[in-house]
Design a protein around this motif. Structure first.
Motif, PDB file in Angstrom:
ATOM      1  N   TYR A   1      15.673  81.696   7.290  1.00  0.00           N
ATOM      2  CA  TYR A   1      16.797  81.270   6.461  1.00  0.00           C
ATOM      3  C   TYR A   1      17.644  82.460   6.030  1.00  0.00           C
ATOM      4  CZ  TYR A   1      14.942  76.568   6.159  1.00  0.00           C
ATOM      5  OH  TYR A   1      14.508  75.308   6.475  1.00  0.00           O
ATOM      6  N   THR A   2      18.922  82.172   5.789  1.00  0.00           N
ATOM      7  CA  THR A   2      19.879  83.183   5.369  1.00  0.00           C
ATOM      8  C   THR A   2      20.601  82.685   4.124  1.00  0.00           C
ATOM      9  OG1 THR A   2      20.244  83.784   7.679  1.00  0.00           O
ATOM     10  CG2 THR A   2      21.912  84.487   6.116  1.00  0.00           C
ATOM     11  N   HIS A   3      20.770  83.566   3.160  1.00  0.00           N
ATOM     12  CA  HIS A   3      21.532  83.234   1.948  1.00  0.00           C
ATOM     13  C   HIS A   3      22.965  83.674   2.174  1.00  0.00           C
ATOM     14  CE1 HIS A   3      22.733  83.909  -2.373  1.00  0.00           C
ATOM     15  NE2 HIS A   3      22.350  82.647  -2.347  1.00  0.00           N
ATOM     16  N   LEU A   4      23.908  82.750   1.983  1.00  0.00           N
ATOM     17  CA  LEU A   4      25.313  83.019   2.291  1.00  0.00           C
ATOM     18  C   LEU A   4      26.237  82.673   1.146  1.00  0.00           C
ATOM     19  CD1 LEU A   4      25.287  81.298   5.777  1.00  0.00           C
ATOM     20  CD2 LEU A   4      25.351  83.746   5.376  1.00  0.00           C
ATOM     21  N   CYS A   5      27.298  83.420   1.046  1.00  0.00           N
ATOM     22  CA  CYS A   5      28.447  83.076   0.194  1.00  0.00           C
ATOM     23  C   CYS A   5      28.095  82.833  -1.261  1.00  0.00           C
ATOM     24  CB  CYS A   5      29.173  81.851   0.739  1.00  0.00           C
ATOM     25  SG  CYS A   5      29.635  81.953   2.467  1.00  0.00           S
ATOM     26  N   GLY A   6      27.011  83.358  -1.744  1.00  0.00           N
ATOM     27  CA  GLY A   6      26.645  83.161  -3.139  1.00  0.00           C
ATOM     28  C   GLY A   6      26.286  81.726  -3.484  1.00  0.00           C
ATOM     29  N   THR A   7      25.995  80.905  -2.466  1.00  0.00           N
ATOM     30  CA  THR A   7      25.647  79.512  -2.718  1.00  0.00           C
ATOM     31  C   THR A   7      24.253  79.419  -3.321  1.00  0.00           C
ATOM     32  OG1 THR A   7      24.754  79.244  -0.488  1.00  0.00           O
ATOM     33  CG2 THR A   7      27.084  78.669  -0.817  1.00  0.00           C
ATOM     34  N   GLN A   8      23.938  78.264  -3.839  1.00  0.00           N
ATOM     35  CA  GLN A   8      22.627  78.012  -4.429  1.00  0.00           C
ATOM     36  C   GLN A   8      21.668  77.449  -3.397  1.00  0.00           C
ATOM     37  OE1 GLN A   8      21.797  78.935  -7.618  1.00  0.00           O
ATOM     38  NE2 GLN A   8      23.762  79.946  -7.416  1.00  0.00           N
ATOM     39  N   SER A   9      21.716  78.025  -2.178  1.00  0.00           N
ATOM     40  CA  SER A   9      20.847  77.549  -1.110  1.00  0.00           C
ATOM     41  C   SER A   9      20.733  78.610  -0.028  1.00  0.00           C
ATOM     42  CB  SER A   9      21.401  76.256  -0.501  1.00  0.00           C
ATOM     43  OG  SER A   9      22.632  76.486   0.138  1.00  0.00           O
ATOM     44  N   VAL A  10      19.807  78.365   0.895  1.00  0.00           N
ATOM     45  CA  VAL A  10      19.668  79.177   2.099  1.00  0.00           C
ATOM     46  C   VAL A  10      19.782  78.237   3.296  1.00  0.00           C
ATOM     47  CG1 VAL A  10      18.361  81.102   1.120  1.00  0.00           C
ATOM     48  CG2 VAL A  10      17.133  79.059   1.880  1.00  0.00           C
ATOM     49  N   LEU A  11      20.307  78.754   4.406  1.00  0.00           N
ATOM     50  CA  LEU A  11      20.555  77.964   5.603  1.00  0.00           C
ATOM     51  C   LEU A  11      19.813  78.537   6.798  1.00  0.00           C
ATOM     52  CD1 LEU A  11      24.439  77.639   5.326  1.00  0.00           C
ATOM     53  CD2 LEU A  11      22.772  75.856   4.814  1.00  0.00           C
ATOM     54  N   LYS A  12      19.459  77.631   7.729  1.00  0.00           N
ATOM     55  CA  LYS A  12      18.876  78.056   8.999  1.00  0.00           C
ATOM     56  C   LYS A  12      19.420  77.160  10.101  1.00  0.00           C
ATOM     57  CE  LYS A  12      14.508  77.143  10.241  1.00  0.00           C
ATOM     58  NZ  LYS A  12      13.037  77.283  10.394  1.00  0.00           N
ATOM     59  N   LEU A  13      20.057  77.769  11.080  1.00  0.00           N
ATOM     60  CA  LEU A  13      20.545  77.044  12.247  1.00  0.00           C
ATOM     61  C   LEU A  13      19.438  77.025  13.294  1.00  0.00           C
ATOM     62  CD1 LEU A  13      22.835  75.678  13.848  1.00  0.00           C
ATOM     63  CD2 LEU A  13      23.464  77.968  14.651  1.00  0.00           C
ATOM     64  N   VAL A  14      19.088  75.833  13.774  1.00  0.00           N
ATOM     65  CA  VAL A  14      18.075  75.683  14.813  1.00  0.00           C
ATOM     66  C   VAL A  14      18.799  75.274  16.088  1.00  0.00           C
ATOM     67  CG1 VAL A  14      15.963  74.521  15.528  1.00  0.00           C
ATOM     68  CG2 VAL A  14      16.355  75.036  13.100  1.00  0.00           C
ATOM     69  N   LYS A  15      18.718  76.137  17.085  1.00  0.00           N
ATOM     70  CA  LYS A  15      19.434  75.937  18.341  1.00  0.00           C
ATOM     71  C   LYS A  15      18.559  75.239  19.377  1.00  0.00           C
ATOM     72  CE  LYS A  15      22.468  79.938  17.949  1.00  0.00           C
ATOM     73  NZ  LYS A  15      22.917  81.136  18.664  1.00  0.00           N
ATOM     74  N   THR A  16      18.111  74.051  19.022  1.00  0.00           N
ATOM     75  CA  THR A  16      17.342  73.190  19.913  1.00  0.00           C
ATOM     76  C   THR A  16      18.007  71.827  19.879  1.00  0.00           C
ATOM     77  OG1 THR A  16      15.306  74.374  19.351  1.00  0.00           O
ATOM     78  CG2 THR A  16      15.065  72.208  20.371  1.00  0.00           C
ATOM     79  N   MET A  17      18.332  71.280  21.043  1.00  0.00           N
ATOM     80  CA  MET A  17      18.947  69.949  21.095  1.00  0.00           C
ATOM     81  C   MET A  17      17.939  68.929  20.584  1.00  0.00           C
ATOM     82  SD  MET A  17      22.003  70.517  22.071  1.00  0.00           S
ATOM     83  CE  MET A  17      22.742  69.027  22.705  1.00  0.00           C
ATOM     84  N   THR A  18      18.298  68.243  19.498  1.00  0.00           N
ATOM     85  CA  THR A  18      17.365  67.386  18.783  1.00  0.00           C
ATOM     86  C   THR A  18      18.083  66.127  18.309  1.00  0.00           C
ATOM     87  OG1 THR A  18      16.280  69.417  18.003  1.00  0.00           O
ATOM     88  CG2 THR A  18      15.707  67.396  16.863  1.00  0.00           C
TER      89      THR A  18
END
Length: 138
Positions: A11-28
């Motif tokens: 996960y990555t914390h971005l833009c001072g948001t109150q969350s972390v994001l993770k991009l999963v590059k698997t067709m799902t």
């Protein structure tokens, strides 16, 4: 805040948001993506504010060009009424591609993905394969 644990999960914390994001590059499929995020204590990403949406779109755009990315918006329960999986309404403004979402007379496109190249939303069949964006909110 110590983000070491989240970073170790990708996960990555971005833009001072109150969350972390993770991009999963698997067709799902949508439901599978939702389950996989939940299995690690996350949800599919929820663009709760315009600034959060812009941050998500900017994060995804260079990493998933040409591939849809699932986020936590559907109208599965009531055609044309888009909500997050916790049944809270998706706040305005919405960021639809031109001619989206499909009209209620064209059922079957019940899940929403990001079209990264345009940084806009696309109403899609949940049975389509796409990458997905998990989010852990603080």
């Amino acid at each position: 805040m110590d983000l070491t644990f989240y970073n170790s999960m990708g996960y990555t914390h971005l833009c001072g948001t109150q969350s972390v994001l993770k991009l999963v590059k698997t067709m799902t499929l949508y439901d599978q993506a939702d389950m996989l995020c939940r299995n690690e204590g996350a949800n599919l990403a929820r663009p709760r504010t315009s600034s959060r949406w812009k941050c998500m779109a900017d994060y995804v755009e260079p990493r998933a060009t040409g591939v849809h990315v699932w986020m936590d918006i559907t109208d599965k329960n009531a055609e044309g009424t888009f909500v997050f999986s916790d049944n809270t309404p998706v706040p305005l403004p919405h960021y639809w591609l031109p001619n989206e979402p499909y009209p209620p007379s064209a059922p079957g496109a019940d899940c929403v993905g990001i079209w990264p190249s345009w940084k806009q939303w696309d109403d899609l069949p949940c049975s389509n394969g796409a990458y997905y964006l998990c989010e852990i909110e603080f």
